[in-house]
Design a protein around this motif. Structure first.
Motif, PDB file in Angstrom:
ATOM      1  N   ALA A   1       0.748  -1.316   0.143  1.00  0.00           N
ATOM      2  CA  ALA A   1      -0.377  -0.218  -0.189  1.00  0.00           C
ATOM      3  C   ALA A   1       0.838   1.344  -0.340  1.00  0.00           C
ATOM      4  O   ALA A   1       0.383   2.157  -0.351  1.00  0.00           O
ATOM      5  CB  ALA A   1      -0.514   0.069   1.177  1.00  0.00           C
ATOM      6  N   ALA A   2       2.075   1.118   0.356  1.00  0.00           N
ATOM      7  CA  ALA A   2       3.516   2.007   0.574  1.00  0.00           C
ATOM      8  C   ALA A   2       3.555   2.367  -0.501  1.00  0.00           C
ATOM      9  O   ALA A   2       4.181   3.816  -0.848  1.00  0.00           O
ATOM     10  CB  ALA A   2       3.551   2.552   1.647  1.00  0.00           C
ATOM     11  N   PHE A   3       3.625   1.317  -1.829  1.00  0.00           N
ATOM     12  CA  PHE A   3       4.385   1.620  -2.395  1.00  0.00           C
ATOM     13  C   PHE A   3       3.723   2.845  -3.311  1.00  0.00           C
ATOM     14  O   PHE A   3       4.130   3.189  -4.102  1.00  0.00           O
ATOM     15  CB  PHE A   3       4.796   0.265  -3.163  1.00  0.00           C
ATOM     16  CG  PHE A   3       6.020   0.251  -4.193  1.00  0.00           C
ATOM     17  CD1 PHE A   3       6.852   1.097  -3.976  1.00  0.00           C
ATOM     18  CD2 PHE A   3       5.437   0.249  -5.565  1.00  0.00           C
ATOM     19  CE1 PHE A   3       8.502   0.729  -5.377  1.00  0.00           C
ATOM     20  CE2 PHE A   3       5.448   0.739  -6.960  1.00  0.00           C
ATOM     21  CZ  PHE A   3       7.987   0.789  -6.294  1.00  0.00           C
ATOM     22  N   GLY A   4       2.391   2.043  -3.334  1.00  0.00           N
ATOM     23  CA  GLY A   4       1.487   2.492  -4.425  1.00  0.00           C
ATOM     24  C   GLY A   4       0.791   3.555  -3.739  1.00  0.00           C
ATOM     25  O   GLY A   4       0.709   4.505  -4.654  1.00  0.00           O
ATOM     26  N   MET A   5       1.084   4.141  -2.481  1.00  0.00           N
ATOM     27  CA  MET A   5       0.986   5.930  -2.110  1.00  0.00           C
ATOM     28  C   MET A   5       2.248   6.793  -3.192  1.00  0.00           C
ATOM     29  O   MET A   5       1.992   7.953  -3.792  1.00  0.00           O
ATOM     30  CB  MET A   5       1.225   5.754  -0.718  1.00  0.00           C
ATOM     31  CG  MET A   5      -0.071   5.432  -0.440  1.00  0.00           C
ATOM     32  SD  MET A   5      -0.487   5.602   1.285  1.00  0.00           S
ATOM     33  CE  MET A   5       0.994   6.857   2.162  1.00  0.00           C
ATOM     34  N   ILE A   6       3.480   6.316  -2.919  1.00  0.00           N
ATOM     35  CA  ILE A   6       4.775   6.386  -3.554  1.00  0.00           C
ATOM     36  C   ILE A   6       4.638   6.628  -4.841  1.00  0.00           C
ATOM     37  O   ILE A   6       4.655   8.214  -5.419  1.00  0.00           O
ATOM     38  CB  ILE A   6       5.577   5.645  -3.402  1.00  0.00           C
ATOM     39  CG1 ILE A   6       6.393   5.494  -1.677  1.00  0.00           C
ATOM     40  CG2 ILE A   6       7.031   6.065  -3.712  1.00  0.00           C
ATOM     41  CD1 ILE A   6       7.545   5.053  -0.952  1.00  0.00           C
ATOM     42  N   PHE A   7       3.710   6.418  -5.505  1.00  0.00           N
ATOM     43  CA  PHE A   7       3.466   5.890  -7.257  1.00  0.00           C
ATOM     44  C   PHE A   7       2.601   6.699  -7.251  1.00  0.00           C
ATOM     45  O   PHE A   7       1.138   6.271  -8.901  1.00  0.00           O
ATOM     46  CB  PHE A   7       3.782   4.291  -7.611  1.00  0.00           C
ATOM     47  CG  PHE A   7       5.290   4.028  -8.021  1.00  0.00           C
ATOM     48  CD1 PHE A   7       6.006   4.827  -9.212  1.00  0.00           C
ATOM     49  CD2 PHE A   7       5.785   4.206  -7.178  1.00  0.00           C
ATOM     50  CE1 PHE A   7       7.139   4.487  -9.342  1.00  0.00           C
ATOM     51  CE2 PHE A   7       7.106   3.858  -6.944  1.00  0.00           C
ATOM     52  CZ  PHE A   7       7.930   4.016  -8.031  1.00  0.00           C
ATOM     53  N   ASN A   8       1.957   7.582  -6.427  1.00  0.00           N
ATOM     54  CA  ASN A   8       0.286   7.639  -6.823  1.00  0.00           C
ATOM     55  C   ASN A   8      -0.612   7.160  -7.661  1.00  0.00           C
ATOM     56  O   ASN A   8      -1.641   8.258  -8.104  1.00  0.00           O
ATOM     57  CB  ASN A   8       0.848   9.190  -7.854  1.00  0.00           C
ATOM     58  CG  ASN A   8       1.740  10.260  -6.871  1.00  0.00           C
ATOM     59  OD1 ASN A   8       1.477  10.978  -6.285  1.00  0.00           O
ATOM     60  ND2 ASN A   8       2.274  11.218  -8.342  1.00  0.00           N
ATOM     61  N   ALA A   9      -0.702   5.964  -6.500  1.00  0.00           N
ATOM     62  CA  ALA A   9      -1.872   5.510  -7.251  1.00  0.00           C
ATOM     63  C   ALA A   9      -3.091   6.325  -6.855  1.00  0.00           C
ATOM     64  O   ALA A   9      -2.578   6.922  -5.035  1.00  0.00           O
ATOM     65  CB  ALA A   9      -1.711   3.236  -6.618  1.00  0.00           C
ATOM     66  N   PRO A  10      -4.648   5.807  -6.838  1.00  0.00           N
ATOM     67  CA  PRO A  10      -6.007   6.276  -6.621  1.00  0.00           C
ATOM     68  C   PRO A  10      -6.066   5.916  -5.092  1.00  0.00           C
ATOM     69  O   PRO A  10      -5.476   4.874  -4.816  1.00  0.00           O
ATOM     70  CB  PRO A  10      -6.911   6.027  -7.224  1.00  0.00           C
ATOM     71  CG  PRO A  10      -6.251   5.534  -8.974  1.00  0.00           C
ATOM     72  CD  PRO A  10      -4.884   5.139  -8.041  1.00  0.00           C
TER      73      PRO A  10
END
Length: 149
Positions: free
Chosen positions: A19-28
């Protein structure tokens, strides 16, 4: 009881990492829970296979395949590109520690161990790509087959 604690710890940390990696790469924002879930399931499958004495490369192929299947499901359900879920989901499988140790052994002039660890990191990285590719191929075959019916 200690085994259950180990698995819970692995589940929580892999979920947070994905989830944090998704946040770093601007996932919705609406996709972050699904990103974490995909990574968590892939990592759980990987460590379960490792506990059953499956080779790391084989376990990685199976886990990456599973992550991509889950990513396809989430992409259709939430009308979001599959890459949002698949990239975040494979993060726990990336052999960063192995690659780090390979480079550390190079710096310490222990080239025999460095080559072994480097080859292992390369094989695991290839296994991730193979798992993603197999899932994509199977998905395309199913799509074409369902269109022809």
């Amino acid at each position: 009881m200690a085994v259950i604690g180990f698995y819970i710890q692995q589940l929580v940390t892999s979920f947070i990492a994905s989830a944090a990696f998704g946040m770093i790469f601007n996932a919705p924002r609406k996709a972050l829970l699904q990103c974490g879930f995909a990574g968590m399931v892939g990592w759980l499958l990987y460590i379960l296979l490792q506990d059953m004495a499956v080779k790391p490369v084989t376990a990685t192929v199976v886990a990456a395949f599973c992550v991509t299947i889950i990513s396809h499901f989430f992409a259709k359900k939430y009308k979001t590109p599959i890459i949002v879920f698949s990239v975040s989901g494979i993060i726990p499988l990336v052999p960063g520690g192995v690659a780090y140790n390979a480079l550390r052994h190079v710096a310490e002039n222990q080239f025999d161990q460095a080559v072994q660890l480097g080859a292992q990191a390369f094989m695991i990285s290839g296994a991730i790509a193979l798992g993603l590719l197999l899932s994509e191929v199977i998905n395309q075959v199913i799509r074409k087959w369902s269109v022809m019916r």
